[in-house]
Motif scaffolding. Sequence first.
Motif, PDB file in Angstrom:
ATOM      1  N   ASP A 164       0.826  -1.208   0.000  1.00  0.00           N
ATOM      2  CA  ASP A 164       0.000   0.000   0.000  1.00  0.00           C
ATOM      3  C   ASP A 164       0.858   1.255   0.000  1.00  0.00           C
ATOM      4  N   TYR A 165       1.934   1.246   0.785  1.00  0.00           N
ATOM      5  CA  TYR A 165       2.841   2.393   0.828  1.00  0.00           C
ATOM      6  C   TYR A 165       3.488   2.619  -0.541  1.00  0.00           C
ATOM      7  N   CYS A 166       3.927   1.538  -1.184  1.00  0.00           N
ATOM      8  CA  CYS A 166       4.539   1.655  -2.509  1.00  0.00           C
ATOM      9  C   CYS A 166       3.540   2.180  -3.532  1.00  0.00           C
ATOM     10  N   ARG A 167       2.325   1.692  -3.442  1.00  0.00           N
ATOM     11  CA  ARG A 167       1.285   2.138  -4.370  1.00  0.00           C
ATOM     12  C   ARG A 167       1.043   3.648  -4.233  1.00  0.00           C
ATOM     13  N   ILE A 168       0.964   4.141  -3.004  1.00  0.00           N
ATOM     14  CA  ILE A 168       0.746   5.570  -2.758  1.00  0.00           C
ATOM     15  C   ILE A 168       1.939   6.383  -3.247  1.00  0.00           C
ATOM     16  N   LEU A 169       3.143   5.926  -2.934  1.00  0.00           N
ATOM     17  CA  LEU A 169       4.355   6.643  -3.306  1.00  0.00           C
ATOM     18  C   LEU A 169       4.517   6.732  -4.818  1.00  0.00           C
ATOM     19  N   LEU A 170       4.298   5.632  -5.511  1.00  0.00           N
ATOM     20  CA  LEU A 170       4.443   5.634  -6.962  1.00  0.00           C
ATOM     21  C   LEU A 170       3.343   6.441  -7.640  1.00  0.00           C
ATOM     22  N   ARG A 171       2.151   6.466  -7.060  1.00  0.00           N
ATOM     23  CA  ARG A 171       1.077   7.301  -7.600  1.00  0.00           C
ATOM     24  C   ARG A 171       1.444   8.774  -7.468  1.00  0.00           C
ATOM     25  N   GLN A 172       2.029   9.154  -6.326  1.00  0.00           N
ATOM     26  CA  GLN A 172       2.487  10.530  -6.136  1.00  0.00           C
ATOM     27  C   GLN A 172       3.591  10.895  -7.123  1.00  0.00           C
ATOM     28  N   ALA A 173       4.421   9.913  -7.477  1.00  0.00           N
ATOM     29  CA  ALA A 173       5.526  10.159  -8.399  1.00  0.00           C
ATOM     30  C   ALA A 173       5.063  10.254  -9.851  1.00  0.00           C
ATOM     31  N   GLY A 174       3.820   9.861 -10.119  1.00  0.00           N
ATOM     32  CA  GLY A 174       3.276   9.998 -11.464  1.00  0.00           C
ATOM     33  C   GLY A 174       3.274   8.730 -12.296  1.00  0.00           C
ATOM     34  N   MET A 175       3.444   7.583 -11.681  1.00  0.00           N
ATOM     35  CA  MET A 175       3.410   6.323 -12.421  1.00  0.00           C
ATOM     36  C   MET A 175       1.951   5.928 -12.671  1.00  0.00           C
ATOM     37  N   PRO A 176       1.629   5.486 -13.903  1.00  0.00           N
ATOM     38  CA  PRO A 176       0.251   5.059 -14.200  1.00  0.00           C
ATOM     39  C   PRO A 176      -0.152   3.832 -13.374  1.00  0.00           C
ATOM     40  N   PRO A 177      -1.448   3.687 -13.067  1.00  0.00           N
ATOM     41  CA  PRO A 177      -1.920   2.585 -12.215  1.00  0.00           C
ATOM     42  C   PRO A 177      -1.591   1.191 -12.740  1.00  0.00           C
ATOM     43  N   ASP A 178      -1.638   0.976 -14.054  1.00  0.00           N
ATOM     44  CA  ASP A 178      -1.321  -0.354 -14.573  1.00  0.00           C
ATOM     45  C   ASP A 178       0.159  -0.685 -14.399  1.00  0.00           C
ATOM     46  N   GLU A 179       1.032   0.316 -14.516  1.00  0.00           N
ATOM     47  CA  GLU A 179       2.459   0.083 -14.283  1.00  0.00           C
ATOM     48  C   GLU A 179       2.747  -0.154 -12.800  1.00  0.00           C
ATOM     49  N   ILE A 180       1.982   0.493 -11.925  1.00  0.00           N
ATOM     50  CA  ILE A 180       2.146   0.274 -10.483  1.00  0.00           C
ATOM     51  C   ILE A 180       1.807  -1.179 -10.146  1.00  0.00           C
ATOM     52  N   ASP A 181       0.698  -1.678 -10.689  1.00  0.00           N
ATOM     53  CA  ASP A 181       0.314  -3.070 -10.448  1.00  0.00           C
ATOM     54  C   ASP A 181       1.368  -4.039 -10.972  1.00  0.00           C
ATOM     55  N   ARG A 182       1.910  -3.754 -12.147  1.00  0.00           N
ATOM     56  CA  ARG A 182       2.951  -4.603 -12.736  1.00  0.00           C
ATOM     57  C   ARG A 182       4.216  -4.572 -11.884  1.00  0.00           C
ATOM     58  N   PHE A 183       4.589  -3.389 -11.399  1.00  0.00           N
ATOM     59  CA  PHE A 183       5.765  -3.243 -10.546  1.00  0.00           C
ATOM     60  C   PHE A 183       5.608  -4.066  -9.264  1.00  0.00           C
ATOM     61  N   ILE A 184       4.450  -3.974  -8.627  1.00  0.00           N
ATOM     62  CA  ILE A 184       4.235  -4.677  -7.362  1.00  0.00           C
ATOM     63  C   ILE A 184       4.226  -6.186  -7.566  1.00  0.00           C
ATOM     64  N   THR A 185       3.621  -6.664  -8.629  1.00  0.00           N
ATOM     65  CA  THR A 185       3.636  -8.113  -8.861  1.00  0.00           C
ATOM     66  C   THR A 185       5.038  -8.617  -9.198  1.00  0.00           C
ATOM     67  N   ASN A 186       5.863  -7.805  -9.850  1.00  0.00           N
ATOM     68  CA  ASN A 186       7.230  -8.220 -10.198  1.00  0.00           C
ATOM     69  C   ASN A 186       8.146  -8.268  -8.989  1.00  0.00           C
ATOM     70  N   TYR A 187       7.989  -7.345  -8.055  1.00  0.00           N
ATOM     71  CA  TYR A 187       8.945  -7.214  -6.968  1.00  0.00           C
ATOM     72  C   TYR A 187       8.420  -7.680  -5.618  1.00  0.00           C
ATOM     73  N   ARG A 188       7.265  -8.288  -5.583  1.00  0.00           N
ATOM     74  CA  ARG A 188       6.706  -8.768  -4.333  1.00  0.00           C
ATOM     75  C   ARG A 188       7.574  -9.892  -3.779  1.00  0.00           C
ATOM     76  N   CYS A 189       7.854  -9.823  -2.483  1.00  0.00           N
ATOM     77  CA  CYS A 189       8.599 -10.894  -1.822  1.00  0.00           C
ATOM     78  C   CYS A 189       7.828 -11.316  -0.575  1.00  0.00           C
ATOM     79  N   ASN A 190       8.089 -12.495  -0.056  1.00  0.00           N
ATOM     80  CA  ASN A 190       7.323 -13.058   1.036  1.00  0.00           C
ATOM     81  C   ASN A 190       7.927 -12.796   2.405  1.00  0.00           C
ATOM     82  N   GLN A 191       8.936 -11.973   2.494  1.00  0.00           N
ATOM     83  CA  GLN A 191       9.538 -11.669   3.803  1.00  0.00           C
ATOM     84  C   GLN A 191       8.652 -10.707   4.568  1.00  0.00           C
ATOM     85  N   HIS A 192       8.712 -10.809   5.892  1.00  0.00           N
ATOM     86  CA  HIS A 192       7.932  -9.898   6.741  1.00  0.00           C
ATOM     87  C   HIS A 192       8.836  -9.293   7.773  1.00  0.00           C
TER      88      HIS A 192
END
Length: 76
Positions: free
Chosen positions: A48-76
């Motif tokens: 959620d934080y990444c989504r908000i930050l990238l939206r503020q930076a001007g990245m289109p929503p479809d690219e944000i979704d693609r970015f998050i699916t590419n770089y998602r990791c299972n660490q907590h």
Amino acid sequence: MIPNDALINALNGLEFSFKRQADRVMIYKKRGSTARINVRRITLHDEDYCRILLRQAGMPPDEIDRFITNYRCNQH
């Protein structure tokens, strides 16, 4: 969770460059503009934080979704 390096690389791709470091954040500035983004100084960011930050930076929503699916990791 999204790694900090991946988020920084995405901001660099959007023409943001490192400006300065504060206590808990790193400040990035867009070239030729006054737009600034504050990135928390932690190793993993939640989606959620990444989504908000990238939206503020001007990245289109479809690219944000693609970015998050590419770089998602299972660490907590």
